[in-house]
Design a protein around this motif. Structure first.
Motif, PDB file in Angstrom:
ATOM      1  N   GLU A 140     -12.759  53.954 -18.150  1.00 38.01           N
ATOM      2  CA  GLU A 140     -11.918  53.631 -19.302  1.00 38.01           C
ATOM      3  C   GLU A 140     -10.926  52.521 -18.979  1.00 38.01           C
ATOM      4  O   GLU A 140      -9.997  52.279 -19.739  1.00 38.01           O
ATOM      5  CB  GLU A 140     -11.146  54.877 -19.753  1.00 38.01           C
TER       6      GLU A 140
ATOM      7  N   ALA B 230     -10.690  49.184 -18.981  1.00 33.67           N
ATOM      8  CA  ALA B 230     -10.429  47.961 -19.751  1.00 33.67           C
ATOM      9  C   ALA B 230      -9.744  46.926 -18.867  1.00 33.67           C
ATOM     10  O   ALA B 230      -8.774  46.278 -19.273  1.00 33.67           O
ATOM     11  CB  ALA B 230      -9.599  48.259 -21.000  1.00 33.67           C
TER      12      ALA B 230
ATOM     13  N   LYS C 122      -8.769  43.700 -17.390  1.00 36.08           N
ATOM     14  CA  LYS C 122      -8.828  42.339 -17.930  1.00 36.08           C
ATOM     15  C   LYS C 122      -9.262  41.361 -16.827  1.00 36.08           C
ATOM     16  O   LYS C 122      -8.659  41.334 -15.744  1.00 36.08           O
ATOM     17  CB  LYS C 122      -7.471  41.934 -18.509  1.00 36.08           C
TER      18      LYS C 122
ATOM     19  N   ALA D 231     -15.148  38.651 -17.272  1.00 30.69           N
ATOM     20  CA  ALA D 231     -15.602  39.574 -18.310  1.00 30.69           C
ATOM     21  C   ALA D 231     -15.851  38.804 -19.599  1.00 30.69           C
ATOM     22  O   ALA D 231     -16.869  38.989 -20.281  1.00 30.69           O
ATOM     23  CB  ALA D 231     -14.571  40.676 -18.532  1.00 30.69           C
TER      24      ALA D 231
ATOM     25  N   GLN E 123     -18.986  45.353 -26.905  1.00 28.36           N
ATOM     26  CA  GLN E 123     -18.322  45.234 -28.199  1.00 28.36           C
ATOM     27  C   GLN E 123     -17.573  43.915 -28.220  1.00 28.36           C
ATOM     28  O   GLN E 123     -16.759  43.646 -27.325  1.00 28.36           O
ATOM     29  CB  GLN E 123     -17.347  46.398 -28.407  1.00 28.36           C
TER      30      GLN E 123
ATOM     31  N   TRP F 259     -12.154  39.213 -28.190  1.00 22.75           N
ATOM     32  CA  TRP F 259     -12.235  39.954 -26.941  1.00 22.75           C
ATOM     33  C   TRP F 259     -13.566  40.674 -26.879  1.00 22.75           C
ATOM     34  O   TRP F 259     -14.143  41.041 -27.906  1.00 22.75           O
ATOM     35  CB  TRP F 259     -11.094  40.964 -26.846  1.00 22.75           C
TER      36      TRP F 259
ATOM     37  N   ARG G  32     -15.488  43.971 -24.829  1.00 24.10           N
ATOM     38  CA  ARG G  32     -15.306  45.165 -23.997  1.00 24.10           C
ATOM     39  C   ARG G  32     -16.682  45.708 -23.650  1.00 24.10           C
ATOM     40  O   ARG G  32     -17.551  45.798 -24.512  1.00 24.10           O
ATOM     41  CB  ARG G  32     -14.497  46.231 -24.734  1.00 24.10           C
TER      42      ARG G  32
ATOM     43  N   ASN H   1     -18.943  48.166 -20.314  1.00 28.79           N
ATOM     44  CA  ASN H   1     -18.969  48.815 -19.010  1.00 28.79           C
ATOM     45  C   ASN H   1     -20.007  48.135 -18.126  1.00 28.79           C
ATOM     46  O   ASN H   1     -21.145  47.929 -18.546  1.00 28.79           O
ATOM     47  CB  ASN H   1     -19.286  50.306 -19.143  1.00 28.79           C
TER      48      ASN H   1
ATOM     49  N   ARG I 280     -15.096  49.780 -16.929  1.00 26.23           N
ATOM     50  CA  ARG I 280     -14.897  49.144 -18.229  1.00 26.23           C
ATOM     51  C   ARG I 280     -14.068  47.880 -18.058  1.00 26.23           C
ATOM     52  O   ARG I 280     -12.972  47.907 -17.486  1.00 26.23           O
ATOM     53  CB  ARG I 280     -14.210  50.091 -19.202  1.00 26.23           C
TER      54      ARG I 280
ATOM     55  N   HIS J   3     -12.650  44.029 -19.874  1.00 25.31           N
ATOM     56  CA  HIS J   3     -12.080  43.485 -21.110  1.00 25.31           C
ATOM     57  C   HIS J   3     -11.807  42.011 -20.848  1.00 25.31           C
ATOM     58  O   HIS J   3     -11.175  41.672 -19.846  1.00 25.31           O
ATOM     59  CB  HIS J   3     -10.778  44.235 -21.401  1.00 25.31           C
TER      60      HIS J   3
END
Length: 217
Positions: A92, A94, A96, A100, A128, A140, A142, A144, A149, A151
């Motif tokens: 989880e 995210a 940055k 990515a 996403q 942005w 997102r 995995n 995960r 971002h």
């Protein structure tokens, strides 16, 4: 008056039942003092390694984050000062990272669009992409990758291609923009390989294995 918590007056003591406490000048640290520590990330955003020396975990959520995804609150040292940080579980996180965004852009250059429920890359990963396609917009992505995960930012020209908007660039033109940043031989797979997934998981485990530090209520 509440004393300031520093590396000079803070120590870790062990009680008879092996309960470790965080103290300041011999007295157990209170929640009020803990909240005064600057909240600053302990993870290097570039490679997800630790940027300071972690002291231990504190099972206290000063920012009303108890309902957040699994995470740790850590007391850590940088130079002669103490900081506190919260680190989210890899799945989880995210986290940055520039690459990515570049990875998402590479998938878009290869044909990714909203009709795809899964992205094709080094492994099948859900992705996403969020954001419109205005003249100055930025979005942005997102997803995995290797159970972490990530971002990252997606540039406007890639958003236009993703949404199939008028004036969208060709795949070759999009790849030219990607390779200007990632190198002339970049591919989606090579870009993904630069994401610090292993390092994030290693840092998370290192922090999770820290002793719990008890502070006074």
């Amino acid at each position: 008056m509440t004393k300031q918590l520093t590396t000079q007056n803070a120590t870790i003591t062990t009680a008879a039942v092996e309960v470790k406490t965080l103290t300041i000048s011999g007295k157990q640290v209170t929640l009020a003092v803990f909240r005064q520590l600057e909240d600053k990330t302990i993870l290097n955003p570039l490679d997800a390694t630790l940027v300071g020396e972690p002291w231990g975990r504190v099972n206290y959520h000063p920012d009303k984050c108890a309902d957040w995804p699994e995470h740790l609150h850590v007391v850590w040292q940088v130079g002669s000062e103490l900081r506190r940080a919260h680190v989210v579980t890899p799945a989880e996180a995210a986290h940055k990272h520039l690459y990515a965004g570049l990875y998402a852009e590479a998938l878009i250059a290869d044909g990714l669009n909203p009709s795809h429920s899964r992205a094709k890359g080094p492994q099948s990963t859900r992705i996403q992409v969020v954001g419109g396609a205005t003249d100055d917009g930025i979005g942005w992505a997102r997803f995995n990758y290797q159970d972490v995960r990530f971002h990252g930012p997606v540039r406007n020209e890639f958003l236009r291609a993703y949404h199939g908007r008028q004036g969208r660039l060709s795949s070759e033109e999009l790849w030219s923009r990607i390779r200007h940043v990632a190198g002339p031989d970049a591919t989606a797979e090579s870009i993904a390989s630069r994401l610090p997934a292993f390092a994030y998981k290693e840092s998370w485990q290192q922090l999770k294995d820290l002793p719990q530090l008890f502070i006074a209520v």
